[in-house]
Design an enzyme around this catalytic site. Structure first.
Site, PDB file in Angstrom:
ATOM      1  N   GLY A   9       0.827  -1.196   0.000  1.00 60.31           N
ATOM      2  CA  GLY A   9       0.000   0.000   0.000  1.00 60.31           C
ATOM      3  C   GLY A   9       0.862   1.247   0.000  1.00 60.31           C
ATOM      4  O   GLY A   9       0.470   2.306   0.516  1.00 60.31           O
ATOM      5  N   ASN A  53       3.092  -3.879  -9.148  1.00 58.49           N
ATOM      6  CA  ASN A  53       1.682  -4.114  -8.843  1.00 58.49           C
ATOM      7  C   ASN A  53       1.560  -5.312  -7.913  1.00 58.49           C
ATOM      8  O   ASN A  53       2.194  -6.347  -8.118  1.00 58.49           O
ATOM      9  CB  ASN A  53       0.887  -4.358 -10.123  1.00 58.49           C
ATOM     10  CG  ASN A  53       0.644  -3.084 -10.906  1.00 58.49           C
ATOM     11  OD1 ASN A  53       0.911  -1.980 -10.432  1.00 58.49           O
ATOM     12  ND2 ASN A  53       0.138  -3.219 -12.112  1.00 58.49           N
ATOM     13  N   VAL A  95      -2.457  -8.106  -2.305  1.00 55.00           N
ATOM     14  CA  VAL A  95      -2.116  -8.888  -1.108  1.00 55.00           C
ATOM     15  C   VAL A  95      -3.139  -9.978  -0.806  1.00 55.00           C
ATOM     16  O   VAL A  95      -2.883 -10.856   0.032  1.00 55.00           O
ATOM     17  CB  VAL A  95      -1.935  -7.985   0.132  1.00 55.00           C
ATOM     18  CG1 VAL A  95      -0.752  -7.057  -0.049  1.00 55.00           C
ATOM     19  CG2 VAL A  95      -3.212  -7.220   0.462  1.00 55.00           C
ATOM     20  N   SER A 114      -5.551  -0.326  13.734  1.00 53.68           N
ATOM     21  CA  SER A 114      -6.481   0.792  13.870  1.00 53.68           C
ATOM     22  C   SER A 114      -7.012   0.829  15.293  1.00 53.68           C
ATOM     23  O   SER A 114      -7.181  -0.217  15.928  1.00 53.68           O
ATOM     24  CB  SER A 114      -7.651   0.634  12.894  1.00 53.68           C
ATOM     25  OG  SER A 114      -8.665   1.594  13.151  1.00 53.68           O
ATOM     26  N   TYR A 135     -13.985  -4.717   9.280  1.00 52.88           N
ATOM     27  CA  TYR A 135     -12.766  -3.917   9.426  1.00 52.88           C
ATOM     28  C   TYR A 135     -12.206  -4.056  10.837  1.00 52.88           C
ATOM     29  O   TYR A 135     -11.014  -4.333  11.033  1.00 52.88           O
ATOM     30  CB  TYR A 135     -13.072  -2.458   9.115  1.00 52.88           C
ATOM     31  CG  TYR A 135     -11.890  -1.525   9.253  1.00 52.88           C
ATOM     32  CD1 TYR A 135     -10.893  -1.493   8.280  1.00 52.88           C
ATOM     33  CD2 TYR A 135     -11.767  -0.680  10.355  1.00 52.88           C
ATOM     34  CE1 TYR A 135      -9.802  -0.641   8.399  1.00 52.88           C
ATOM     35  CE2 TYR A 135     -10.688   0.172  10.484  1.00 52.88           C
ATOM     36  CZ  TYR A 135      -9.707   0.190   9.509  1.00 52.88           C
ATOM     37  OH  TYR A 135      -8.635   1.037   9.631  1.00 52.88           O
ATOM     38  N   LYS A 173      -8.615  -5.904  11.881  1.00 52.87           N
ATOM     39  CA  LYS A 173      -7.528  -5.162  12.512  1.00 52.87           C
ATOM     40  C   LYS A 173      -7.197  -5.715  13.894  1.00 52.87           C
ATOM     41  O   LYS A 173      -6.029  -5.745  14.304  1.00 52.87           O
ATOM     42  CB  LYS A 173      -7.891  -3.675  12.601  1.00 52.87           C
ATOM     43  CG  LYS A 173      -7.966  -2.969  11.242  1.00 52.87           C
ATOM     44  CD  LYS A 173      -6.642  -3.026  10.499  1.00 52.87           C
ATOM     45  CE  LYS A 173      -6.661  -2.183   9.237  1.00 52.87           C
ATOM     46  NZ  LYS A 173      -5.364  -2.203   8.510  1.00 52.87           N
TER      47      LYS A 173
END
Length: 258
Positions: A16, A63, A66, A144, A156, A160
């Protein structure tokens, strides 16, 4: 004042790494003297390679998806072919979707896990053996503060939180071999990606992005939003020899917010 080149002759991977937090970390590591390979779904067409090379180091932009084991292996192989090794791994690639538990799409759950959790697993799996063999390595995973809980972002948050647990296991495995592993858990960071996502959230609530961000600032103890360069400065510190004792930690950087 010229930056200290304490990472000279080191090689870093940043997933990223072409935008937002990843880009800021890649540039900071380059400024400290390391050669840097960035991987993202748009790496080959980004300007990040030139920005890294402008710091006087070598760069590779490939490129990378993941969520694909084959893509991660091909990326790693090309980094080793170009630079000979990987000393530093920063996992910044990620995705976010706003859905509650009762209404969650199975497809989006799997997609989030494949990127945010399994992507971290895949990159560590290929990089860790070489770090252990050379007895030096730094692994930094971006988690996060939402890993604690936010009912609007179930997948999410779960992904995390799992990254934090995975990182602690890796830290224990690498500890005797010169390898540290930590997570950085930011609050809201002002990046193009986060602003695009929040603009959609704000729109669904009948508000403008500017109103949404201003409300966030006022609710934050420091009355501001974290910048990517702040995350990069912490990540860079964790790469220092003097920071090796910091491992198995989840470090919050949120300007006092939650």
């Amino acid at each position: 004042m010229k930056p200290e080149k304490f990472l000279k002759e080191r090689v870093a991977i940043v997933t990223g790494g072409t935008s937002g937090i990843g880009r800021a970390i890649a540039i900071a590591i380059a400024e400290a003297g390391a050669d840097v390979a960035v991987g993202s779904r748009s790496a080959a067409t980004s300007s990040c390679k030139a920005e890294i090379e402008a710091k006087g180091v070598k760069a590779l932009a490939v490129n990378l998806d993941v969520s694909s084991t084959d893509s991660v292996q091909a990326f790693y192989d090309s980094v080793v072919k170009t630079f000979g090794k990987v000393d530093i791994l920063v996992n910044s690639a990620g995705t976010i979707v706003s859905q509650t538990m009762c209404n969650h799409s199975d497809e989006l759950w799997q997609e989030t896990m494949e990127v945010n959790l399994n992507g971290v697993y895949r990159t560590i799996k290929v990089c860790l053996p070489g770090m252990i063999e050379r007895r030096w390595g730094r692994i930094i995973n971006i988690a996060s503060i939402s890993s604690v809980a936010d009912s609007s972002y179930v997948a999410y948050c779960a992904s995390k939180a799992a990254v934090v647990g995975l990182s602690r296991c890796v830290a224990r495995e690498g500890a005797a071999h010169g390898v540290s592993c930590n997570t950085i858990s930011p609050g809201f960071v002002e990046t193009p990606g986060s602003k695009t996502f929040l603009a959609e959230v704000a729109k669904n609530q009948g508000r403008s992005l500017a109103e949404y961000i201003e409300e966030f600032k006022q609710n934050n103890p420091q009355k501001r939003v974290i910048q990517p360069e702040e995350i990069a400065a912490l990540a860079l510190f964790l790469c220092r020899d003097e920071a090796f004792g910091i491992t198995m930690q989840d470090i919050t950087l949120s300007a006092g917010g939650f």
